[in-house]
Design a protein around this motif. Structure first.
Motif, mmCIF file in Angstrom:
data_model
loop_
_atom_site.group_PDB
_atom_site.id
_atom_site.type_symbol
_atom_site.label_atom_id
_atom_site.label_comp_id
_atom_site.label_asym_id
_atom_site.label_seq_id
_atom_site.Cartn_x
_atom_site.Cartn_y
_atom_site.Cartn_z
ATOM 1 N N ALA A 113 1.135 -1.275 0.233
ATOM 2 C CA ALA A 113 -0.425 -0.211 0.219
ATOM 3 C C ALA A 113 0.680 1.471 0.369
ATOM 4 O O ALA A 113 0.469 1.929 -0.651
ATOM 5 N N PHE A 114 1.787 0.957 1.062
ATOM 6 C CA PHE A 114 2.477 2.651 0.870
ATOM 7 C C PHE A 114 2.779 2.497 -0.811
ATOM 8 O O PHE A 114 3.557 3.916 -0.878
ATOM 9 N N LYS A 115 4.306 1.975 -1.677
ATOM 10 C CA LYS A 115 4.679 2.288 -2.597
ATOM 11 C C LYS A 115 3.381 2.031 -3.415
ATOM 12 O O LYS A 115 3.958 2.715 -4.533
ATOM 13 N N ALA A 116 1.786 1.882 -3.762
ATOM 14 C CA ALA A 116 0.889 1.989 -4.626
ATOM 15 C C ALA A 116 1.176 3.484 -4.528
ATOM 16 O O ALA A 116 0.799 4.759 -5.149
ATOM 17 N N ASN A 117 0.742 4.340 -3.178
ATOM 18 C CA ASN A 117 1.258 5.467 -3.023
ATOM 19 C C ASN A 117 1.409 5.619 -1.629
ATOM 20 O O ASN A 117 0.739 6.390 -0.659
ATOM 21 N N GLU A 118 2.388 6.365 -1.605
ATOM 22 C CA GLU A 118 3.481 6.976 -0.513
ATOM 23 C C GLU A 118 2.714 7.958 0.109
ATOM 24 O O GLU A 118 2.460 8.501 1.010
ATOM 25 N N ASP A 119 1.899 9.290 -0.002
ATOM 26 C CA ASP A 119 1.776 10.229 -0.303
ATOM 27 C C ASP A 119 -0.511 9.684 1.356
ATOM 28 O O ASP A 119 -0.326 10.057 2.091
ATOM 29 N N ALA A 120 -1.012 8.687 0.694
ATOM 30 C CA ALA A 120 -2.397 8.561 0.773
ATOM 31 C C ALA A 120 -1.832 7.780 1.872
ATOM 32 O O ALA A 120 -2.167 7.946 2.857
ATOM 33 N N TYR A 121 -0.563 6.923 2.313
ATOM 34 C CA TYR A 121 0.080 5.953 3.165
ATOM 35 C C TYR A 121 0.162 7.338 4.122
ATOM 36 O O TYR A 121 -0.060 6.387 6.055
ATOM 37 N N TYR A 170 15.350 1.149 14.255
ATOM 38 C CA TYR A 170 14.705 -0.020 14.352
ATOM 39 C C TYR A 170 13.375 -0.382 13.884
ATOM 40 O O TYR A 170 13.233 -0.905 12.489
ATOM 41 N N TYR A 171 12.432 1.317 13.700
ATOM 42 C CA TYR A 171 11.646 1.084 13.059
ATOM 43 C C TYR A 171 11.940 1.714 11.782
ATOM 44 O O TYR A 171 11.723 1.217 10.461
ATOM 45 N N LEU A 172 12.616 2.035 11.182
ATOM 46 C CA LEU A 172 12.971 2.730 10.213
ATOM 47 C C LEU A 172 13.645 2.211 9.089
ATOM 48 O O LEU A 172 13.365 2.204 7.971
ATOM 49 N N ALA A 173 14.441 1.183 9.819
ATOM 50 C CA ALA A 173 14.645 -0.021 9.090
ATOM 51 C C ALA A 173 13.794 -0.954 8.222
ATOM 52 O O ALA A 173 13.838 -0.907 7.512
ATOM 53 N N LYS A 174 12.596 -0.689 8.701
ATOM 54 C CA LYS A 174 11.205 -1.790 7.646
ATOM 55 C C LYS A 174 11.236 -0.353 6.708
ATOM 56 O O LYS A 174 10.786 -1.121 6.142
ATOM 57 N N LEU A 175 11.379 0.968 6.428
ATOM 58 C CA LEU A 175 11.627 1.900 5.654
ATOM 59 C C LEU A 175 12.635 1.864 4.535
ATOM 60 O O LEU A 175 12.110 1.824 3.367
ATOM 61 N N THR A 176 13.327 1.710 5.675
ATOM 62 C CA THR A 176 14.664 2.034 4.737
ATOM 63 C C THR A 176 14.804 0.827 3.702
ATOM 64 O O THR A 176 15.348 0.526 2.476
ATOM 65 N N GLY A 177 14.551 -0.627 4.397
ATOM 66 C CA GLY A 177 14.675 -1.326 3.619
ATOM 67 C C GLY A 177 13.850 -2.110 2.398
ATOM 68 O O GLY A 177 14.439 -2.401 0.931
ATOM 69 N N MET A 178 12.326 -1.379 2.440
ATOM 70 C CA MET A 178 11.622 -1.093 0.941
ATOM 71 C C MET A 178 13.303 -0.267 0.244
ATOM 72 O O MET A 178 12.335 0.186 -1.196
ATOM 73 N N PHE A 179 13.440 0.739 0.604
ATOM 74 C CA PHE A 179 14.036 1.520 -0.517
ATOM 75 C C PHE A 179 15.425 1.150 -0.475
ATOM 76 O O PHE A 179 16.045 1.477 -1.128
#
Length: 118
Positions: free
Chosen positions: A42-50, A80-89
């Motif tokens: 869902a984040f990848k589909a629409n970052e702003d909306a997420y 530790y939480y940012l690792a979830k986000l940065t992993g997607m990058f």
């Protein structure tokens, strides 16, 4: 052995304390949501909306859009939480360590290897 003193932080280190936790609560809550593949999609589909769902600040949103991990840390992000986000990058902890150290990834890896040899 040197004793750690709370009033003398390590130069260049951000201290994640209660104030930072409150500052980054919405951002970290959003990052925690990425434990779910459905949420990552869902984040990848629409970052702003997420981001809207979590009411992150304008500054945090700008840092997410620019993939600026150091700024996200300054804005209350917990590594530790940012690792979830940065992993997607496509970033891993060594990439982030290199950014924090102000060196290239190869230089950071070399520093890790040299420290391991001591």
């Amino acid at each position: 052995m040197t004793e750690f003193r709370k009033d003398e932080p390590i130069s260049g280190t951000l201290i994640f304390d209660g104030n930072m936790a409150m500052k980054g609560y919405a951002l970290n809550k959003m990052c925690f949501s990425f434990n779910s593949a459905e949420n990552r999609d869902a984040f990848k589909a629409n970052e702003d909306a997420y981001c809207d769902q979590y009411e992150i600040t304008d500054a945090q949103r700008a840092a997410v859009k620019s993939r600026d991990v150091l700024e996200l840390l300054k804005l209350g992000g917990n590594i530790y939480y940012l690792a979830k986000l940065t992993g997607m990058f496509g970033l891993n902890m060594q990439d982030i360590g290199a950014q924090q150290s102000g060196v290239s990834l190869d230089e950071f890896k070399a520093k890790l290897l040299a420290a391991g040899e001591k």
